[in-house]
Design a protein around this motif. Sequence first.
Motif, PDB file in Angstrom:
ATOM      1  N   LYS A   1       0.975  -1.399   0.043  1.00  0.00           N
ATOM      2  CA  LYS A   1       0.239  -0.221  -0.027  1.00  0.00           C
ATOM      3  C   LYS A   1       0.780   1.221  -0.091  1.00  0.00           C
ATOM      4  O   LYS A   1       0.248   2.698  -0.190  1.00  0.00           O
ATOM      5  CB  LYS A   1      -0.846   0.405   1.277  1.00  0.00           C
ATOM      6  CG  LYS A   1      -2.038   1.237   0.829  1.00  0.00           C
ATOM      7  CD  LYS A   1      -2.814   1.040   0.144  1.00  0.00           C
ATOM      8  CE  LYS A   1      -3.867   1.992   0.541  1.00  0.00           C
ATOM      9  NZ  LYS A   1      -4.970   2.935  -0.942  1.00  0.00           N
ATOM     10  N   ILE A   2       2.045   1.223   0.641  1.00  0.00           N
ATOM     11  CA  ILE A   2       2.835   2.613   1.101  1.00  0.00           C
ATOM     12  C   ILE A   2       3.590   2.933  -0.523  1.00  0.00           C
ATOM     13  O   ILE A   2       2.814   4.025  -1.038  1.00  0.00           O
ATOM     14  CB  ILE A   2       3.902   2.315   1.394  1.00  0.00           C
ATOM     15  CG1 ILE A   2       3.750   2.321   3.427  1.00  0.00           C
ATOM     16  CG2 ILE A   2       5.213   3.140   1.323  1.00  0.00           C
ATOM     17  CD1 ILE A   2       4.747   1.326   4.155  1.00  0.00           C
ATOM     18  N   LEU A   3       3.822   1.653  -1.391  1.00  0.00           N
ATOM     19  CA  LEU A   3       4.423   1.860  -2.423  1.00  0.00           C
ATOM     20  C   LEU A   3       3.112   2.130  -3.792  1.00  0.00           C
ATOM     21  O   LEU A   3       3.365   3.023  -4.260  1.00  0.00           O
ATOM     22  CB  LEU A   3       4.853   0.647  -3.280  1.00  0.00           C
ATOM     23  CG  LEU A   3       6.427   0.341  -2.300  1.00  0.00           C
ATOM     24  CD1 LEU A   3       6.976  -1.243  -2.571  1.00  0.00           C
ATOM     25  CD2 LEU A   3       7.435   1.163  -2.423  1.00  0.00           C
ATOM     26  N   ALA A   4       1.935   1.855  -3.370  1.00  0.00           N
ATOM     27  CA  ALA A   4       0.865   2.012  -4.008  1.00  0.00           C
ATOM     28  C   ALA A   4       0.424   3.539  -3.727  1.00  0.00           C
ATOM     29  O   ALA A   4      -0.263   4.498  -5.084  1.00  0.00           O
ATOM     30  CB  ALA A   4      -0.163   1.511  -3.766  1.00  0.00           C
ATOM     31  N   VAL A   5       0.348   4.321  -2.369  1.00  0.00           N
ATOM     32  CA  VAL A   5       0.412   5.667  -2.678  1.00  0.00           C
ATOM     33  C   VAL A   5       1.088   5.911  -3.342  1.00  0.00           C
ATOM     34  O   VAL A   5       0.912   6.983  -4.012  1.00  0.00           O
ATOM     35  CB  VAL A   5       0.390   5.593  -0.718  1.00  0.00           C
ATOM     36  CG1 VAL A   5       0.369   7.194  -0.680  1.00  0.00           C
ATOM     37  CG2 VAL A   5      -0.674   5.569  -0.456  1.00  0.00           C
ATOM     38  N   CYS A   6       2.852   5.895  -3.307  1.00  0.00           N
ATOM     39  CA  CYS A   6       4.148   7.039  -4.362  1.00  0.00           C
ATOM     40  C   CYS A   6       3.325   6.696  -5.521  1.00  0.00           C
ATOM     41  O   CYS A   6       3.933   7.803  -5.414  1.00  0.00           O
ATOM     42  CB  CYS A   6       5.407   6.456  -3.759  1.00  0.00           C
ATOM     43  SG  CYS A   6       5.513   6.249  -1.748  1.00  0.00           S
ATOM     44  N   ARG A   7       2.756   5.553  -5.782  1.00  0.00           N
ATOM     45  CA  ARG A   7       2.615   6.106  -7.115  1.00  0.00           C
ATOM     46  C   ARG A   7       1.311   6.847  -7.470  1.00  0.00           C
ATOM     47  O   ARG A   7       0.909   7.254  -8.821  1.00  0.00           O
ATOM     48  CB  ARG A   7       2.176   4.146  -8.409  1.00  0.00           C
ATOM     49  CG  ARG A   7       1.613   4.340  -9.084  1.00  0.00           C
ATOM     50  CD  ARG A   7       1.183   2.652  -9.201  1.00  0.00           C
ATOM     51  NE  ARG A   7       0.088   2.795  -8.180  1.00  0.00           N
ATOM     52  CZ  ARG A   7      -0.191   1.438  -8.440  1.00  0.00           C
ATOM     53  NH1 ARG A   7       0.064   0.094  -8.518  1.00  0.00           N
ATOM     54  NH2 ARG A   7      -1.746   1.061  -6.898  1.00  0.00           N
ATOM     55  N   ASP A   8       0.515   6.986  -6.184  1.00  0.00           N
ATOM     56  CA  ASP A   8      -0.890   6.668  -6.798  1.00  0.00           C
ATOM     57  C   ASP A   8      -0.948   8.372  -6.800  1.00  0.00           C
ATOM     58  O   ASP A   8      -2.197   9.378  -7.160  1.00  0.00           O
ATOM     59  CB  ASP A   8      -2.005   6.440  -6.700  1.00  0.00           C
ATOM     60  CG  ASP A   8      -2.359   5.114  -7.023  1.00  0.00           C
ATOM     61  OD1 ASP A   8      -1.329   4.215  -8.191  1.00  0.00           O
ATOM     62  OD2 ASP A   8      -2.891   3.964  -5.809  1.00  0.00           O
ATOM     63  N   HIS A   9       0.064   8.772  -5.905  1.00  0.00           N
ATOM     64  CA  HIS A   9      -0.222  10.490  -5.396  1.00  0.00           C
ATOM     65  C   HIS A   9       1.649  11.324  -5.756  1.00  0.00           C
ATOM     66  O   HIS A   9       1.641  12.618  -5.199  1.00  0.00           O
ATOM     67  CB  HIS A   9      -0.438  10.538  -3.550  1.00  0.00           C
ATOM     68  CG  HIS A   9      -1.770   9.761  -3.145  1.00  0.00           C
ATOM     69  ND1 HIS A   9      -2.999   9.846  -2.646  1.00  0.00           N
ATOM     70  CD2 HIS A   9      -2.089   8.221  -3.341  1.00  0.00           C
ATOM     71  CE1 HIS A   9      -3.925   9.347  -3.374  1.00  0.00           C
ATOM     72  NE2 HIS A   9      -3.207   8.641  -2.983  1.00  0.00           N
ATOM     73  N   LEU A  10       1.807  10.775  -6.252  1.00  0.00           N
ATOM     74  CA  LEU A  10       2.844  11.262  -6.984  1.00  0.00           C
ATOM     75  C   LEU A  10       2.942  12.172  -8.110  1.00  0.00           C
ATOM     76  O   LEU A  10       2.071  11.763  -8.582  1.00  0.00           O
ATOM     77  CB  LEU A  10       4.353  10.601  -7.294  1.00  0.00           C
ATOM     78  CG  LEU A  10       5.254  10.255  -5.725  1.00  0.00           C
ATOM     79  CD1 LEU A  10       6.548   9.553  -5.966  1.00  0.00           C
ATOM     80  CD2 LEU A  10       5.218  11.628  -4.487  1.00  0.00           C
ATOM     81  N   ASN A  11       2.745  13.435  -8.017  1.00  0.00           N
ATOM     82  CA  ASN A  11       2.731  14.144  -9.413  1.00  0.00           C
ATOM     83  C   ASN A  11       3.942  13.956  -9.768  1.00  0.00           C
ATOM     84  O   ASN A  11       4.871  13.250  -9.666  1.00  0.00           O
ATOM     85  CB  ASN A  11       3.443  16.036  -8.730  1.00  0.00           C
ATOM     86  CG  ASN A  11       2.360  17.157  -8.126  1.00  0.00           C
ATOM     87  OD1 ASN A  11       0.830  16.577  -8.998  1.00  0.00           O
ATOM     88  ND2 ASN A  11       2.414  17.935  -7.721  1.00  0.00           N
ATOM     89  N   PRO A  12       3.760  14.248 -11.245  1.00  0.00           N
ATOM     90  CA  PRO A  12       4.796  13.406 -12.165  1.00  0.00           C
ATOM     91  C   PRO A  12       5.875  13.644 -12.227  1.00  0.00           C
ATOM     92  O   PRO A  12       7.053  12.639 -12.590  1.00  0.00           O
ATOM     93  CB  PRO A  12       4.448  13.972 -13.572  1.00  0.00           C
ATOM     94  CG  PRO A  12       2.972  14.736 -14.086  1.00  0.00           C
ATOM     95  CD  PRO A  12       2.677  15.085 -12.007  1.00  0.00           C
ATOM     96  N   GLN A  13       6.906  14.742 -11.784  1.00  0.00           N
ATOM     97  CA  GLN A  13       8.062  14.835 -11.291  1.00  0.00           C
ATOM     98  C   GLN A  13       8.373  14.688  -9.370  1.00  0.00           C
ATOM     99  O   GLN A  13       9.165  14.879  -9.171  1.00  0.00           O
ATOM    100  CB  GLN A  13       8.085  16.411 -11.809  1.00  0.00           C
ATOM    101  CG  GLN A  13       8.917  16.101 -13.747  1.00  0.00           C
ATOM    102  CD  GLN A  13       9.564  16.260 -14.578  1.00  0.00           C
ATOM    103  OE1 GLN A  13      10.980  16.075 -13.200  1.00  0.00           O
ATOM    104  NE2 GLN A  13       9.639  15.320 -15.026  1.00  0.00           N
ATOM    105  N   GLY A  14       7.684  14.333  -9.014  1.00  0.00           N
ATOM    106  CA  GLY A  14       7.361  14.347  -7.780  1.00  0.00           C
ATOM    107  C   GLY A  14       8.236  12.861  -7.249  1.00  0.00           C
ATOM    108  O   GLY A  14       8.942  12.272  -7.959  1.00  0.00           O
ATOM    109  N   VAL A  15       8.770  12.818  -6.033  1.00  0.00           N
ATOM    110  CA  VAL A  15      10.163  12.036  -5.403  1.00  0.00           C
ATOM    111  C   VAL A  15       9.211  11.240  -4.147  1.00  0.00           C
ATOM    112  O   VAL A  15       8.678  12.147  -3.402  1.00  0.00           O
ATOM    113  CB  VAL A  15      11.416  12.087  -6.182  1.00  0.00           C
ATOM    114  CG1 VAL A  15      11.471  12.266  -7.005  1.00  0.00           C
ATOM    115  CG2 VAL A  15      11.780  12.868  -4.590  1.00  0.00           C
ATOM    116  N   ALA A  16      10.095  10.073  -4.196  1.00  0.00           N
ATOM    117  CA  ALA A  16       9.894   9.363  -2.362  1.00  0.00           C
ATOM    118  C   ALA A  16      10.045   8.876  -2.011  1.00  0.00           C
ATOM    119  O   ALA A  16      12.067   8.451  -2.542  1.00  0.00           O
ATOM    120  CB  ALA A  16       8.532   8.763  -3.037  1.00  0.00           C
TER     121      ALA A  16
END
Length: 540
Positions: free
Chosen positions: A143-158
């Motif tokens: 779920k954490i990785l899914a949140v990173c995928r779904d909630h990052l802007n196009p040039q965002g980083v996690a």
Amino acid sequence: MTAENMQTNESNESLDASKYSYDIVPYPSHPFRQTHPERLHAISRMFGMSPAEINRCRVLEIGCAGGGNIIPMAETLPESQFVGIDLSQRHIESALSSVEKLGLTNIELKHLDVMDIDSSLGKFDYIICHGVFSWVPPEVQDKILAVCRDHLNPQGVALVSYNTLPGWRLRGAIRDMMSYHVRNLSDPKKKVQQARALLEFLASSVSAETGAYGKMIHSELSLLKNQTDNYLYHDHLEMNNYQFYFHQFIEQANKHDLQYLAESHIATMWTGNFAKDVAQTLERIAPDIIQREQYADFVRNRMFRQTILCAKGTKIDRALNENTLNGSWISSPMRRIEKDPDKNFPENTVSFRNLQTNQGLNTSDPLMITVTDFLGEQFPLAVSFEDLLARVQTKAEELGNVDMTQLRRAMANNIIHLAVGGVVELSYTPNRFTKEISVKPKISGVARLQAASVDRLTNARHEIIKLDDLTRHIVTMIDGEKTHHEIRNGLKDMLHNGKLTMRKDGEAMPAPDGEMLEKIATEAVAKAMERLSKAAMLIG
């Protein structure tokens, strides 16, 4: 060590198993410089991305605890928006109390299970998940990785941190032993007490000279005996503690359409930090960065990673060059040290040491000596590359070298090598603090709030600074409204009303009066201001 010291049968009351462990045993909440948007922005920009400027960005922290990491960010970046979530109600209540006292309006803290995150949370430029991933079940990791995928802007980083293999293999054996020993206990204090007792027993029973096993036991005892109880309880005795080989973590991230960008400490990525023959072998047997990083972990026996991810398909360029330094700021606490007499350095060689990373530099290049001296003099302030280049140009003209094109390229290459070597730090944002001691000096509200109760404060570089008791009390008054005279008067009042006590040879002394008290207060405030200036505590 006796059997009485190692009782493992439960006694007295048991704790409510339905309670979240972090509500039962709160975990201290601290700043982590490597998670700050400034660091994430710098690394993603260095590697070819176009990250959001940190002065106007949106940040999510998964597992924000008591807000010790995210709240200082919110205060120093008032035009940005911050959201922190945590499963501990107790942590969130503490964090909300701090936010209210500070009067911050750009931060939202939620008592929320990561499994319940949905689209209503919105998109973010930077997502932080530090000290969580290895301590939650696999479905929560997904779920954490899914949140990173779904909630990052196009040039965002996690940024996601986790325990790694093979380094955690031996440490995991110690954890297994402690977990077995306390398996029948539920009281956290008793668990920690018995875990420490087991380590002491093993250390007294196994010689450090009996090979790898003995060294491991004694190494862990040395590490853990100085750690707090809550660290031992949560980092070693929690039910969940998962470790991964680097390639396994990246494979898991890839399944969620995320790709590897970098580590938060880029010096760990540079093969030049290995011995020459090791670096050459790594380059030969590992044709891509994932394989190279994995083999590097094998060599280092690495235990922990702080990995930065971005969306799959994002263009990445790790070929650092002169353009990398455009708009950059460089900082380093470099200081001259005595040359190693056992090494055959040229006579004009100067040796430097980074006081934070312990990385060294030996150079006989007069231009590099000028650069390194200047960075050390300016620290904790960062210096813009253009200002650094101007300083070098002056020195070059003295030496008869005025080819600016060649000089710029050479300086850029040198700075890049120092950055990937861990000697200097690059960023692309100006200083948010000052070394200048103004008429009405100011320290952040977070630091003043902390100073009222503890001696470990958050500075403007998002680091922990430990202060002596006198300076800590002075900090509470440095609010940008009081002059030095008013701060001195406040200090005198503390001495008179007993909030502060003067001591000599360990014995309490009555506070002096008149000129002597004025002299003592004046000197104390002046020395405190110097310490705070050097510790990046003063803000404009």
